[in-house]
Motif scaffolding. Structure first.
Motif, PDB file in Angstrom:
ATOM      1  N   ILE A  62       0.842  -1.196   0.000  1.00 20.66           N
ATOM      2  CA  ILE A  62       0.000   0.000   0.000  1.00 20.66           C
ATOM      3  C   ILE A  62       0.880   1.249   0.000  1.00 20.66           C
ATOM      4  N   ALA A  63       1.919   1.257   0.819  1.00 21.37           N
ATOM      5  CA  ALA A  63       2.822   2.406   0.860  1.00 21.37           C
ATOM      6  C   ALA A  63       3.486   2.631  -0.494  1.00 21.37           C
ATOM      7  N   LEU A  64       3.891   1.535  -1.147  1.00 17.95           N
ATOM      8  CA  LEU A  64       4.500   1.656  -2.469  1.00 17.95           C
ATOM      9  C   LEU A  64       3.506   2.213  -3.482  1.00 17.95           C
ATOM     10  N   ALA A  65       2.280   1.695  -3.443  1.00 15.46           N
ATOM     11  CA  ALA A  65       1.266   2.151  -4.398  1.00 15.46           C
ATOM     12  C   ALA A  65       0.843   3.587  -4.128  1.00 15.46           C
ATOM     13  N   ALA A  66       0.851   3.992  -2.867  1.00 14.34           N
ATOM     14  CA  ALA A  66       0.418   5.348  -2.525  1.00 14.34           C
ATOM     15  C   ALA A  66       1.333   6.399  -3.119  1.00 14.34           C
ATOM     16  N   THR A  67       2.632   6.086  -3.165  1.00 16.52           N
ATOM     17  CA  THR A  67       3.571   7.053  -3.726  1.00 16.52           C
ATOM     18  C   THR A  67       3.465   7.146  -5.243  1.00 16.52           C
ATOM     19  N   ALA A  68       2.827   6.138  -5.863  1.00 14.32           N
ATOM     20  CA  ALA A  68       2.733   6.100  -7.323  1.00 14.32           C
ATOM     21  C   ALA A  68       1.365   6.528  -7.831  1.00 14.32           C
ATOM     22  N   THR A  69       0.422   6.823  -6.926  1.00 12.98           N
ATOM     23  CA  THR A  69      -0.928   7.226  -7.304  1.00 12.98           C
ATOM     24  C   THR A  69      -1.280   8.521  -6.594  1.00 12.98           C
ATOM     25  N   SER A  70      -2.436   9.079  -6.950  1.00 15.38           N
ATOM     26  CA  SER A  70      -2.799  10.388  -6.398  1.00 15.38           C
ATOM     27  C   SER A  70      -4.109  10.404  -5.624  1.00 15.38           C
ATOM     28  N   ASN A  71      -5.136   9.708  -6.127  1.00 15.12           N
ATOM     29  CA  ASN A  71      -6.473   9.870  -5.561  1.00 15.12           C
ATOM     30  C   ASN A  71      -7.154   8.567  -5.149  1.00 15.12           C
ATOM     31  N   ILE A  72      -6.854   7.486  -5.835  1.00 12.88           N
ATOM     32  CA  ILE A  72      -7.549   6.242  -5.559  1.00 12.88           C
ATOM     33  C   ILE A  72      -7.306   5.801  -4.119  1.00 12.88           C
ATOM     34  N   ARG A  73      -8.356   5.294  -3.454  1.00  8.03           N
ATOM     35  CA  ARG A  73      -8.196   4.785  -2.095  1.00  8.03           C
ATOM     36  C   ARG A  73      -7.426   3.467  -2.147  1.00  8.03           C
ATOM     37  N   LEU A  74      -6.593   3.238  -1.141  1.00  3.16           N
ATOM     38  CA  LEU A  74      -5.753   2.049  -1.074  1.00  3.16           C
ATOM     39  C   LEU A  74      -5.982   1.351   0.255  1.00  3.16           C
ATOM     40  N   GLY A  75      -5.963   0.016   0.224  1.00  2.00           N
ATOM     41  CA  GLY A  75      -6.224  -0.668   1.478  1.00  2.00           C
ATOM     42  C   GLY A  75      -5.887  -2.134   1.456  1.00  2.00           C
ATOM     43  N   ALA A  76      -6.283  -2.815   2.524  1.00  2.00           N
ATOM     44  CA  ALA A  76      -6.010  -4.234   2.710  1.00  2.00           C
ATOM     45  C   ALA A  76      -7.311  -4.999   2.772  1.00  2.00           C
ATOM     46  N   ALA A  77      -7.336  -6.155   2.109  1.00  2.00           N
ATOM     47  CA  ALA A  77      -8.500  -7.035   2.162  1.00  2.00           C
ATOM     48  C   ALA A  77      -8.024  -8.481   2.162  1.00  2.00           C
ATOM     49  N   ALA A  78      -7.592  -8.940   3.295  1.00  2.00           N
ATOM     50  CA  ALA A  78      -7.592  -8.240   4.566  1.00  2.00           C
ATOM     51  C   ALA A  78      -6.329  -8.637   5.334  1.00  2.00           C
ATOM     52  N   VAL A  79      -5.974  -7.821   6.350  1.00  2.00           N
ATOM     53  CA  VAL A  79      -4.875  -8.166   7.233  1.00  2.00           C
ATOM     54  C   VAL A  79      -5.264  -9.406   8.037  1.00  2.00           C
ATOM     55  N   GLN A  80      -4.386 -10.383   8.100  1.00  2.00           N
ATOM     56  CA  GLN A  80      -4.655 -11.617   8.836  1.00  2.00           C
ATOM     57  C   GLN A  80      -4.336 -11.386  10.315  1.00  2.00           C
ATOM     58  N   MET A  81      -5.375 -11.154  11.097  1.00  2.00           N
ATOM     59  CA  MET A  81      -5.186 -10.769  12.492  1.00  2.00           C
ATOM     60  C   MET A  81      -4.800 -11.937  13.390  1.00  2.00           C
ATOM     61  N   GLY A  82      -4.874 -13.158  12.882  1.00  2.00           N
ATOM     62  CA  GLY A  82      -4.572 -14.309  13.715  1.00  2.00           C
ATOM     63  C   GLY A  82      -3.143 -14.382  14.195  1.00  2.00           C
ATOM     64  N   HIS A  83      -2.228 -13.671  13.557  1.00  2.00           N
ATOM     65  CA  HIS A  83      -0.833 -13.669  13.995  1.00  2.00           C
ATOM     66  C   HIS A  83      -0.329 -12.252  14.264  1.00  2.00           C
ATOM     67  N   ARG A  84      -1.268 -11.333  14.513  1.00  4.80           N
ATOM     68  CA  ARG A  84      -0.898  -9.942  14.742  1.00  4.80           C
ATOM     69  C   ARG A  84      -1.522  -9.437  16.031  1.00  4.80           C
ATOM     70  N   THR A  85      -1.095  -8.262  16.466  1.00  4.27           N
ATOM     71  CA  THR A  85      -1.758  -7.570  17.569  1.00  4.27           C
ATOM     72  C   THR A  85      -2.432  -6.321  17.013  1.00  4.27           C
ATOM     73  N   ALA A  86      -3.416  -5.850  17.726  1.00  2.00           N
ATOM     74  CA  ALA A  86      -4.125  -4.652  17.288  1.00  2.00           C
ATOM     75  C   ALA A  86      -3.176  -3.466  17.153  1.00  2.00           C
ATOM     76  N   LEU A  87      -2.266  -3.316  18.106  1.00  2.00           N
ATOM     77  CA  LEU A  87      -1.350  -2.175  18.073  1.00  2.00           C
ATOM     78  C   LEU A  87      -0.408  -2.251  16.892  1.00  2.00           C
ATOM     79  N   SER A  88       0.172  -3.417  16.619  1.00  2.81           N
ATOM     80  CA  SER A  88       1.132  -3.513  15.523  1.00  2.81           C
ATOM     81  C   SER A  88       0.474  -3.200  14.187  1.00  2.81           C
ATOM     82  N   VAL A  89      -0.748  -3.655  13.989  1.00  2.00           N
ATOM     83  CA  VAL A  89      -1.457  -3.391  12.731  1.00  2.00           C
ATOM     84  C   VAL A  89      -1.807  -1.913  12.615  1.00  2.00           C
ATOM     85  N   LEU A  90      -2.357  -1.351  13.686  1.00  5.14           N
ATOM     86  CA  LEU A  90      -2.740   0.060  13.641  1.00  5.14           C
ATOM     87  C   LEU A  90      -1.541   0.950  13.369  1.00  5.14           C
ATOM     88  N   GLU A  91      -0.411   0.688  14.029  1.00  6.35           N
ATOM     89  CA  GLU A  91       0.765   1.525  13.825  1.00  6.35           C
ATOM     90  C   GLU A  91       1.267   1.465  12.387  1.00  6.35           C
TER      91      GLU A  91
END
Length: 371
Positions: A62-91
């Motif tokens: 997403i960070a790579l694509a954001a620098t190469a685009t201007s307006n389109i929304r960018l996101g994740a579908a989806a972050v696999q929360m089973g091996h993550r913490t809420a804080l690490s993902v949010l940060e």
């Protein structure tokens, strides 16, 4: 667009004879083209230990694509929360949002955690067709994947030794309170996430059934992504459960649903079918838990051994992939939208040649816009 918006889901596929670097460059190029074609969002999936899929870290791509685009929304579908913490993902996502405010979507998925017993209603064992013409095949039994050695390997490599996933509902609640600045630890300490707290991230929850994910999205008043392209049998259950559970929130006054679909578009049906020839063996490699293979050429796909058991393994995915001319695929997407009441449609396309994939999205966008 005269109809509901179209958006893009990208797995960052690796084609046979290519490599991850080329796949990433292709995805950045496709994000730029999707913006040009008028797509609403461009989302990346998360997968691990798949030779044919390079999208291991949505936040990074997403960070790579954001620098190469201007307006389109960018996101994740989806972050696999089973091996993550809420804080690490949010940060991670808040860092990207800090540089590209108002453009970043954080989609949460329960993948990696074990679904509660009896979590979702069973779908019928026979293929159904709705009044709108949407095909609902018998459900695939994902339990066979959960017990595979490869899935066990993935869990061992992603989780810290001795760790176990936090309950998904708790993860979602923690992430929202961290984002809203209302998280207080049981020891009395207040957590302030910078960047993150008060940021512009849009939070989505994604689900493949009418189970916990759909209900969580509804109870928190969050937008919901329903997964037709991977779990078509339960898409109506998922949407219905979400709407039944929905409670208005500061983020959303009414339910908001995006529904995914797997498509291949070309100038004529024969060409589209040829471009989609690698799809069956690619899905088979996922369904037999060996890991997604690099997407084969049509000739490579036809040369692979194939059995009746393989047919059964991928039947639901083949029956629900929309392949053909732009007009035909748009008709199928229209049926999907009417059957689910989707506010937006999320389209994913994989072909061996990058330009064929770009052309597929271009033809579909043009057809959709002129209807």
């Amino acid at each position: 667009m005269s109809r509901v918006p179209l958006s893009v889901l990208d797995l960052v596929p690796v084609s046979s004879g290519s490599n991850a670097g080329a796949a990433l460059r292709n995805s950045i190029d496709l994000a730029q083209r999707a913006e040009e074609f008028g797509y609403q969002r461009y989302w990346f999936a998360e997968h691990h230990l798949n030779p044919g899929v390079a999208g291991t870290s949505p936040a990074v791509v997403i960070a790579l694509a954001a620098t190469a685009t201007s307006n389109i929304r960018l996101g994740a579908a989806a972050v696999q929360m089973g091996h993550r913490t809420a804080l690490s993902v949010l940060e991670e996502f808040a860092l990207v949002d800090a540089l590209h405010p108002g453009r970043i979507d954080l989609g949460l998925g329960r993948s990696g955690g074990a679904p509660p017993p009896g979590d979702a209603p069973r779908a019928p064992a026979e293929t159904r067709t709705t009044a709108e013409g949407l095909v609902l095949p018998p459900p695939f039994d994902f339990a066979r994947l959960a017990g595979s050695a490869r899935v066990a390997l993935q869990r061992d490599l992603l989780l810290l030794p001795g760790a176990s996933p936090q309950p998904y509902a708790d993860q979602v609640a923690d992430l929202l309170s961290l984002l809203n600045g209302t998280y207080d630890h049981p020891n009395g300490e207040h957590a302030q996430v910078v960047p993150g707290e008060g940021g512009g991230l849009q939070i989505w929850i994604h689900g493949s059934s009418g189970g916990e994910s759909a209900r969580l999205a509804g109870r928190h008043g969050l937008p919901f992504g329903a997964n037709y392209h991977v779990a078509p049998a339960k898409v109506l259950d998922a949407v219905a459960a979400y709407r039944a559970a929905f409670e208005p929130s500061s983020a959303l006054a009414e339910p908001q649903v995006i529904v995914s679909a797997d498509v291949v578009v070309a100038e004529d049906e024969a060409t589209a079918r040829e471009l989609a020839a690698g799809y069956a063996p690619w899905v088979r490699s996922i369904r037999n838990a060996s890991g997604a293979i690099p997407f084969p050429t049509p000739d490579e796909a036809r040369a692979l051994p194939w059995t009746d058991a393989d047919d059964a393994l991928v039947a639901d995915r083949l029956a629900t992939q929309f392949v053909g001319t732009a007009a035909h695929v748009a008709d199928r997407l229209d049926a999907l939208q009417r059957a689910t009441g989707a506010d937006e449609l999320l389209v994913t396309t994989i072909t061996h040649d990058h330009q064929d994939r770009v052309r597929s999205f271009q033809l579909l966008a043009k057809e959709w816009q002129q209807r």
